[in-house]
Design a protein around this motif. Sequence first.
Motif, PDB file in Angstrom:
ATOM      1  N   MET A 140      30.541   2.870  -4.998  1.00 34.77           N
ATOM      2  CA  MET A 140      30.613   3.414  -6.333  1.00 34.77           C
ATOM      3  C   MET A 140      31.694   2.680  -7.104  1.00 34.77           C
ATOM      4  O   MET A 140      32.774   2.440  -6.596  1.00 34.77           O
ATOM      5  CB  MET A 140      30.938   4.903  -6.299  1.00 34.77           C
ATOM      6  CG  MET A 140      29.842   5.755  -5.716  1.00 34.77           C
ATOM      7  SD  MET A 140      30.229   7.506  -5.733  1.00 34.77           S
ATOM      8  CE  MET A 140      30.151   7.854  -7.451  1.00 34.77           C
ATOM      9  N   LEU A 141      31.402   2.354  -8.324  1.00 39.04           N
ATOM     10  CA  LEU A 141      32.361   1.669  -9.167  1.00 39.04           C
ATOM     11  C   LEU A 141      33.160   2.638 -10.025  1.00 39.04           C
ATOM     12  O   LEU A 141      34.290   2.357 -10.400  1.00 39.04           O
ATOM     13  CB  LEU A 141      31.650   0.647 -10.057  1.00 39.04           C
ATOM     14  CG  LEU A 141      30.913  -0.467  -9.320  1.00 39.04           C
ATOM     15  CD1 LEU A 141      30.169  -1.341 -10.313  1.00 39.04           C
ATOM     16  CD2 LEU A 141      31.885  -1.287  -8.505  1.00 39.04           C
ATOM     17  N   ASN A 142      32.591   3.775 -10.354  1.00 41.33           N
ATOM     18  CA  ASN A 142      33.245   4.756 -11.213  1.00 41.33           C
ATOM     19  C   ASN A 142      33.225   6.117 -10.546  1.00 41.33           C
ATOM     20  O   ASN A 142      32.465   6.362  -9.616  1.00 41.33           O
ATOM     21  CB  ASN A 142      32.517   4.835 -12.568  1.00 41.33           C
ATOM     22  CG  ASN A 142      32.580   3.524 -13.313  1.00 41.33           C
ATOM     23  OD1 ASN A 142      33.614   2.877 -13.336  1.00 41.33           O
ATOM     24  ND2 ASN A 142      31.464   3.134 -13.907  1.00 41.33           N
ATOM     25  N   ALA A 143      34.058   7.014 -11.071  1.00 41.96           N
ATOM     26  CA  ALA A 143      34.086   8.375 -10.553  1.00 41.96           C
ATOM     27  C   ALA A 143      32.771   9.068 -10.882  1.00 41.96           C
ATOM     28  O   ALA A 143      32.117   8.765 -11.879  1.00 41.96           O
ATOM     29  CB  ALA A 143      35.243   9.138 -11.171  1.00 41.96           C
ATOM     30  N   GLY A 144      32.361   9.990 -10.018  1.00 43.80           N
ATOM     31  CA  GLY A 144      31.126  10.719 -10.246  1.00 43.80           C
ATOM     32  C   GLY A 144      30.555  11.244  -8.948  1.00 43.80           C
ATOM     33  O   GLY A 144      31.215  11.248  -7.915  1.00 43.80           O
ATOM     34  N   VAL A 145      29.310  11.679  -8.999  1.00 44.14           N
ATOM     35  CA  VAL A 145      28.612  12.232  -7.831  1.00 44.14           C
ATOM     36  C   VAL A 145      27.426  11.341  -7.525  1.00 44.14           C
ATOM     37  O   VAL A 145      26.675  10.946  -8.422  1.00 44.14           O
ATOM     38  CB  VAL A 145      28.141  13.672  -8.095  1.00 44.14           C
ATOM     39  CG1 VAL A 145      27.377  14.215  -6.900  1.00 44.14           C
ATOM     40  CG2 VAL A 145      29.317  14.567  -8.422  1.00 44.14           C
ATOM     41  N   GLU A 146      27.256  10.998  -6.266  1.00 40.76           N
ATOM     42  CA  GLU A 146      26.127  10.168  -5.864  1.00 40.76           C
ATOM     43  C   GLU A 146      25.553  10.715  -4.561  1.00 40.76           C
ATOM     44  O   GLU A 146      26.289  11.124  -3.668  1.00 40.76           O
ATOM     45  CB  GLU A 146      26.569   8.724  -5.671  1.00 40.76           C
ATOM     46  CG  GLU A 146      25.415   7.776  -5.412  1.00 40.76           C
ATOM     47  CD  GLU A 146      25.825   6.321  -5.502  1.00 40.76           C
ATOM     48  OE1 GLU A 146      25.165   5.513  -4.843  1.00 40.76           O
ATOM     49  OE2 GLU A 146      26.784   6.003  -6.190  1.00 40.76           O
ATOM     50  N   THR A 147      24.244  10.710  -4.450  1.00 43.26           N
ATOM     51  CA  THR A 147      23.565  11.150  -3.237  1.00 43.26           C
ATOM     52  C   THR A 147      23.125   9.918  -2.462  1.00 43.26           C
ATOM     53  O   THR A 147      22.464   9.033  -3.000  1.00 43.26           O
ATOM     54  CB  THR A 147      22.347  12.026  -3.581  1.00 43.26           C
ATOM     55  OG1 THR A 147      22.794  13.139  -4.336  1.00 43.26           O
ATOM     56  CG2 THR A 147      21.664  12.512  -2.324  1.00 43.26           C
ATOM     57  N   LEU A 148      23.487   9.876  -1.199  1.00 43.34           N
ATOM     58  CA  LEU A 148      23.183   8.740  -0.346  1.00 43.34           C
ATOM     59  C   LEU A 148      22.254   9.184   0.780  1.00 43.34           C
ATOM     60  O   LEU A 148      22.404  10.276   1.325  1.00 43.34           O
ATOM     61  CB  LEU A 148      24.464   8.168   0.257  1.00 43.34           C
ATOM     62  CG  LEU A 148      25.555   7.779  -0.746  1.00 43.34           C
ATOM     63  CD1 LEU A 148      26.843   7.462  -0.010  1.00 43.34           C
ATOM     64  CD2 LEU A 148      25.113   6.594  -1.564  1.00 43.34           C
ATOM     65  N   ALA A 154      23.631  12.600   2.314  1.00 41.98           N
ATOM     66  CA  ALA A 154      25.014  12.992   2.053  1.00 41.98           C
ATOM     67  C   ALA A 154      25.266  12.912   0.557  1.00 41.98           C
ATOM     68  O   ALA A 154      24.740  12.043  -0.128  1.00 41.98           O
ATOM     69  CB  ALA A 154      25.977  12.078   2.800  1.00 41.98           C
ATOM     70  N   THR A 155      26.087  13.818   0.062  1.00 46.31           N
ATOM     71  CA  THR A 155      26.491  13.792  -1.340  1.00 46.31           C
ATOM     72  C   THR A 155      27.957  13.379  -1.383  1.00 46.31           C
ATOM     73  O   THR A 155      28.803  13.999  -0.734  1.00 46.31           O
ATOM     74  CB  THR A 155      26.312  15.173  -1.996  1.00 46.31           C
ATOM     75  OG1 THR A 155      24.941  15.542  -1.867  1.00 46.31           O
ATOM     76  CG2 THR A 155      26.691  15.141  -3.453  1.00 46.31           C
ATOM     77  N   LEU A 156      28.233  12.349  -2.147  1.00 43.24           N
ATOM     78  CA  LEU A 156      29.580  11.795  -2.247  1.00 43.24           C
ATOM     79  C   LEU A 156      30.108  12.088  -3.640  1.00 43.24           C
ATOM     80  O   LEU A 156      29.481  11.745  -4.637  1.00 43.24           O
ATOM     81  CB  LEU A 156      29.547  10.287  -1.992  1.00 43.24           C
ATOM     82  CG  LEU A 156      30.858   9.541  -2.081  1.00 43.24           C
ATOM     83  CD1 LEU A 156      31.793  10.013  -0.982  1.00 43.24           C
ATOM     84  CD2 LEU A 156      30.617   8.058  -1.970  1.00 43.24           C
ATOM     85  N   THR A 157      31.264  12.743  -3.700  1.00 41.58           N
ATOM     86  CA  THR A 157      31.899  13.047  -4.983  1.00 41.58           C
ATOM     87  C   THR A 157      33.211  12.289  -5.057  1.00 41.58           C
ATOM     88  O   THR A 157      34.077  12.452  -4.206  1.00 41.58           O
ATOM     89  CB  THR A 157      32.166  14.558  -5.116  1.00 41.58           C
ATOM     90  OG1 THR A 157      30.937  15.249  -4.927  1.00 41.58           O
ATOM     91  CG2 THR A 157      32.751  14.890  -6.470  1.00 41.58           C
ATOM     92  N   VAL A 158      33.349  11.462  -6.083  1.00 41.73           N
ATOM     93  CA  VAL A 158      34.575  10.689  -6.284  1.00 41.73           C
ATOM     94  C   VAL A 158      35.181  11.120  -7.600  1.00 41.73           C
ATOM     95  O   VAL A 158      34.529  11.088  -8.642  1.00 41.73           O
ATOM     96  CB  VAL A 158      34.283   9.173  -6.305  1.00 41.73           C
ATOM     97  CG1 VAL A 158      35.545   8.383  -6.580  1.00 41.73           C
ATOM     98  CG2 VAL A 158      33.659   8.743  -4.996  1.00 41.73           C
ATOM     99  N   ALA A 159      36.453  11.531  -7.543  1.00 43.38           N
ATOM    100  CA  ALA A 159      37.159  11.979  -8.739  1.00 43.38           C
ATOM    101  C   ALA A 159      38.136  10.897  -9.191  1.00 43.38           C
ATOM    102  O   ALA A 159      38.592  10.070  -8.392  1.00 43.38           O
ATOM    103  CB  ALA A 159      37.906  13.269  -8.439  1.00 43.38           C
ATOM    104  N   GLU A 160      38.466  10.921 -10.464  1.00 49.37           N
ATOM    105  CA  GLU A 160      39.477  10.003 -10.990  1.00 49.37           C
ATOM    106  C   GLU A 160      40.805  10.346 -10.332  1.00 49.37           C
ATOM    107  O   GLU A 160      41.132  11.523 -10.161  1.00 49.37           O
ATOM    108  CB  GLU A 160      39.608  10.155 -12.508  1.00 49.37           C
ATOM    109  CG  GLU A 160      38.428   9.643 -13.279  1.00 49.37           C
ATOM    110  CD  GLU A 160      38.369   8.122 -13.319  1.00 49.37           C
ATOM    111  OE1 GLU A 160      39.410   7.465 -13.097  1.00 49.37           O
ATOM    112  OE2 GLU A 160      37.277   7.595 -13.550  1.00 49.37           O
TER     113      GLU A 160
END
Length: 82
Positions: A1-9, A25-31
């Motif tokens: 992921m390049l930016n913060a957000g939610v992505e399903t893998l 899997a759901t990946l959540t990346v926060a700033e």
Amino acid sequence: MLNAGVETLTATVYDGETVMDSSVATLTVAEPATAQGASTVAASGSSTGYTVPMQETGTPLALLALAFGLVSTELVYSKKKQ
């Protein structure tokens, strides 16, 4: 992921063309939170922040000279007198 957000893998394991296992899997990346008064340091250009200096690697000149010496002496003394 390049930016913060939610992505399903989705990961799927195959044996040939047969699906053996699949996982989602759901990946959540926060700033990242910045501390008050903290500053960020740019990767390029001049900066006033603290940076770790690079270590000098150098060239192992002694080993290079030893290798050259061994090769050159073998060339000179390769023919034994009988």
